[in-house]
Scaffold this motif. Sequence first.
Motif, PDB file in Angstrom:
ATOM      1  N   MET A 152     -42.224 119.043  48.625  1.00  0.00           N
ATOM      2  CA  MET A 152     -40.934 119.162  47.945  1.00  0.00           C
ATOM      3  C   MET A 152     -40.863 118.194  46.767  1.00  0.00           C
ATOM      4  O   MET A 152     -40.454 118.546  45.661  1.00  0.00           O
ATOM      5  N   ARG A 153     -41.260 116.945  47.005  1.00  0.00           N
ATOM      6  CA  ARG A 153     -41.139 115.984  45.920  1.00  0.00           C
ATOM      7  C   ARG A 153     -42.157 116.247  44.813  1.00  0.00           C
ATOM      8  O   ARG A 153     -41.873 115.998  43.643  1.00  0.00           O
ATOM      9  N   ALA A 154     -43.300 116.790  45.173  1.00  0.00           N
ATOM     10  CA  ALA A 154     -44.258 117.180  44.140  1.00  0.00           C
ATOM     11  C   ALA A 154     -43.685 118.300  43.277  1.00  0.00           C
ATOM     12  O   ALA A 154     -43.795 118.281  42.042  1.00  0.00           O
ATOM     13  N   ARG A 155     -43.052 119.288  43.914  1.00  0.00           N
ATOM     14  CA  ARG A 155     -42.458 120.394  43.166  1.00  0.00           C
ATOM     15  C   ARG A 155     -41.333 119.897  42.255  1.00  0.00           C
ATOM     16  O   ARG A 155     -41.157 120.399  41.138  1.00  0.00           O
TER      17      ARG A 155
ATOM     18  N   MET B 113     -35.588 111.355  48.686  1.00  0.00           N
ATOM     19  CA  MET B 113     -34.556 112.302  49.112  1.00  0.00           C
ATOM     20  C   MET B 113     -35.013 113.334  50.139  1.00  0.00           C
ATOM     21  O   MET B 113     -34.295 113.588  51.126  1.00  0.00           O
ATOM     22  N   PRO B 114     -36.201 113.977  50.003  1.00  0.00           N
ATOM     23  CA  PRO B 114     -36.561 115.001  50.986  1.00  0.00           C
ATOM     24  C   PRO B 114     -36.646 114.481  52.419  1.00  0.00           C
ATOM     25  O   PRO B 114     -36.381 115.229  53.370  1.00  0.00           O
ATOM     26  N   PHE B 115     -36.975 113.215  52.584  1.00  0.00           N
ATOM     27  CA  PHE B 115     -37.087 112.637  53.921  1.00  0.00           C
ATOM     28  C   PHE B 115     -35.704 112.299  54.487  1.00  0.00           C
ATOM     29  O   PHE B 115     -35.453 112.490  55.681  1.00  0.00           O
TER      30      PHE B 115
ATOM     31  N   TRP C  12     -25.175 110.506  47.456  1.00  0.00           N
ATOM     32  CA  TRP C  12     -26.456 110.559  46.726  1.00  0.00           C
ATOM     33  C   TRP C  12     -27.283 111.753  47.173  1.00  0.00           C
ATOM     34  O   TRP C  12     -27.845 112.492  46.348  1.00  0.00           O
ATOM     35  N   LEU C  13     -27.341 111.971  48.487  1.00  0.00           N
ATOM     36  CA  LEU C  13     -28.085 113.103  49.027  1.00  0.00           C
ATOM     37  C   LEU C  13     -27.435 114.422  48.614  1.00  0.00           C
ATOM     38  O   LEU C  13     -28.117 115.356  48.172  1.00  0.00           O
TER      39      LEU C  13
ATOM     40  N   SER D  91     -28.037 120.228  43.217  1.00  0.00           N
ATOM     41  CA  SER D  91     -28.473 120.349  41.829  1.00  0.00           C
ATOM     42  C   SER D  91     -29.225 121.652  41.558  1.00  0.00           C
ATOM     43  O   SER D  91     -29.822 122.251  42.460  1.00  0.00           O
ATOM     44  N   GLU D  92     -29.204 122.073  40.304  1.00  0.00           N
ATOM     45  CA  GLU D  92     -29.967 123.247  39.889  1.00  0.00           C
ATOM     46  C   GLU D  92     -31.462 123.010  40.071  1.00  0.00           C
ATOM     47  O   GLU D  92     -32.210 123.927  40.403  1.00  0.00           O
ATOM     48  N   LEU D  93     -31.894 121.781  39.847  1.00  0.00           N
ATOM     49  CA  LEU D  93     -33.308 121.448  40.007  1.00  0.00           C
ATOM     50  C   LEU D  93     -33.760 121.695  41.439  1.00  0.00           C
ATOM     51  O   LEU D  93     -34.810 122.304  41.681  1.00  0.00           O
ATOM     52  N   PHE D  94     -32.958 121.242  42.403  1.00  0.00           N
ATOM     53  CA  PHE D  94     -33.333 121.424  43.800  1.00  0.00           C
ATOM     54  C   PHE D  94     -33.345 122.912  44.163  1.00  0.00           C
ATOM     55  O   PHE D  94     -34.248 123.385  44.857  1.00  0.00           O
TER      56      PHE D  94
END
Length: 213
Positions: A26-29, A162-164, A187-188, A194-197
């Motif tokens: 997820m964080r790589a993406r 965040m993903p964790f 924050w989470l 967000s659109e990014l997520f």
Amino acid sequence: MSARSFRTATLIEPILYSFRRCPYAMRARLALAVSGTGHELREVKLRDKPAEMLAASPKATVPVLVLPGGAVIDESLDIMRWALARNDPQGWLAGDDAGLIAANDGPFKHHLDRYKYPERYGSDPGVHRASGLDLLAVLEARLASRDWLCGDRQSLTDAAIMPFVRQFAAVDRAWFEAQALPRVQGWLARQIASELFAEVMVVRPQWVPDSPP
């Protein structure tokens, strides 16, 4: 950065082997998306890993990024930093707190796994939930004077952690929302909304050889 060579056909753009729900993938993406790095995303099932991914990275975990020319980057933080070094329009690299990320990837992930999967580890989930909560209190204190973990805007550190935290919150959503963590919760929530997520969490079919990208 750890990258090694892998013989493959000439690539036009990088190939990312990923699993949608994996926090490392997820964080790589997220970093690939925010950097605008074009790539072919290959969604895999962890119980049915393609031979192409295993040939590229024998460690057999996602994410795996195969670059044009054959180099392979198979650590999520290395993928993030590689992508952002190429293009960082939102200044994510200015907030790269290696110590905070290490605390997440080490102690917090340890407790998260044993809280979420007590049957697998033979653990007491309550004990590990409490330890995870103690670590979230560090983030809560950090966010007392700022909107994001490294300042007034989102950064690599926020996206890496965040993903964790999302996974921890999802084990028992009602319990998590009842905790005295208003800043962490906000924050989470901002990142998840967000659109990014939404962009990086699109559901994709399992990739199989010769399937369209």
